[in-house]
Scaffold this motif. Structure first.
Motif, short mmCIF file in Angstrom:
data_model
loop_
_atom_site.label_atom_id
_atom_site.label_comp_id
_atom_site.label_asym_id
_atom_site.label_seq_id
_atom_site.Cartn_x
_atom_site.Cartn_y
_atom_site.Cartn_z
N GLN A 1 4.56 9.98 -9.62
CA GLN A 1 4.01 10.23 -10.95
C GLN A 1 3.42 11.63 -11.03
O GLN A 1 3.59 12.34 -12.02
N LYS A 2 2.71 12.05 -9.98
CA LYS A 2 2.12 13.38 -9.95
C LYS A 2 3.20 14.45 -9.98
O LYS A 2 3.11 15.43 -10.72
N GLN A 3 4.27 14.25 -9.21
CA GLN A 3 5.38 15.20 -9.20
C GLN A 3 6.03 15.29 -10.58
O GLN A 3 6.30 16.40 -11.07
N GLN A 4 6.27 14.15 -11.22
CA GLN A 4 6.89 14.16 -12.54
C GLN A 4 5.99 14.82 -13.57
O GLN A 4 6.46 15.55 -14.44
N ARG A 5 4.69 14.58 -13.47
CA ARG A 5 3.74 15.20 -14.40
C ARG A 5 3.77 16.71 -14.25
O ARG A 5 3.83 17.45 -15.22
N LYS B 1 0.83 -1.21 0.00
CA LYS B 1 0.00 0.00 0.00
C LYS B 1 0.87 1.26 0.00
O LYS B 1 0.61 2.20 -0.74
N GLN B 2 1.90 1.25 0.84
CA GLN B 2 2.79 2.40 0.92
C GLN B 2 3.52 2.62 -0.40
O GLN B 2 3.69 3.77 -0.83
N ILE B 3 3.93 1.54 -1.05
CA ILE B 3 4.61 1.64 -2.33
C ILE B 3 3.68 2.21 -3.39
O ILE B 3 4.06 3.10 -4.16
N GLU B 4 2.43 1.72 -3.43
CA GLU B 4 1.47 2.23 -4.42
C GLU B 4 1.20 3.71 -4.21
O GLU B 4 1.11 4.47 -5.17
N ILE B 5 1.08 4.15 -2.97
CA ILE B 5 0.88 5.57 -2.67
C ILE B 5 2.08 6.38 -3.13
O ILE B 5 1.95 7.44 -3.76
N LYS B 6 3.28 5.89 -2.85
CA LYS B 6 4.50 6.59 -3.23
C LYS B 6 4.63 6.69 -4.75
O LYS B 6 5.04 7.72 -5.28
N ILE B 7 4.25 5.63 -5.47
CA ILE B 7 4.31 5.65 -6.93
C ILE B 7 3.38 6.73 -7.47
O ILE B 7 3.76 7.51 -8.35
#
Length: 107
Positions: A29-33, A19-25
Motif C-alpha cells: 500500500q505504501k509503495q502504491q501510494r 503477520k507476514q501477510i499484514e506487513i506485506k500488505i
C-alpha cells in the motif's frame, strides 16, 4: 513465493503467516501510494502546478447532515423532542407504556 498448503500448517505457523501477510500488505500500500503521488506530481507539473496546489484546489466536499425537524414533543416538557427516526427516546417509551398513543404527542 511457492505455493503454501495452509491446511498443513499448525496454528502458530498460520499466525506467523498472517503477520507476514499484514506487513506485506502495508508495504505494498505504501509503495502504491508513493507511486500514485509521483504520478500525480508529474501530471500537475505538466500543467504548471505543484502537487500541493493541485490538492488545495480540490478540497474534499463537505457534506452537511440535514437536521431533521422534530415530529414528536413531550406534552409537558417542550425541550424533549424526537424526529421519529432511530431508537425511541426513553420519554417516548415511558409515555407509550402509560397507555398514551404516539399520535398524542405529534407536533
Amino acid at each position: 513465493m511457492g505455493n503454501i498448503d495452509i491446511n498443513a500448517l499448525n496454528i502458530e505457523a498460520l499466525i506467523e503467516l498472517k503477520k507476514q501477510i499484514e506487513i506485506k500488505i502495508i508495504e505494498k500500500q505504501k509503495q502504491q501510494r508513493e507511486q500514485l503521488i509521483a504520478e500525480f506530481t508529474e501530471k500537475a507539473e505538466k500543467l504548471g502546478l505543484s502537487f500541493e496546489e493541485l490538492i488545495a484546489s480540490n478540497p474534499k466536499r463537505k457534506t452537511s447532515a440535514k437536521k431533521l425537524a422534530a415530529k414528536y414533543q413531550h406534552p409537558e416538557n417542550n425541550q424533549l423532542t424526537w424526529t421519529g427516526r432511530g431508537r425511541r427516546p426513553l420519554w417516548v417509551e415511558e409515555l407509550l407504556n402509560q397507555g398514551q398513543a404516539l399520535e398524542d404527542f405529534k407536533i
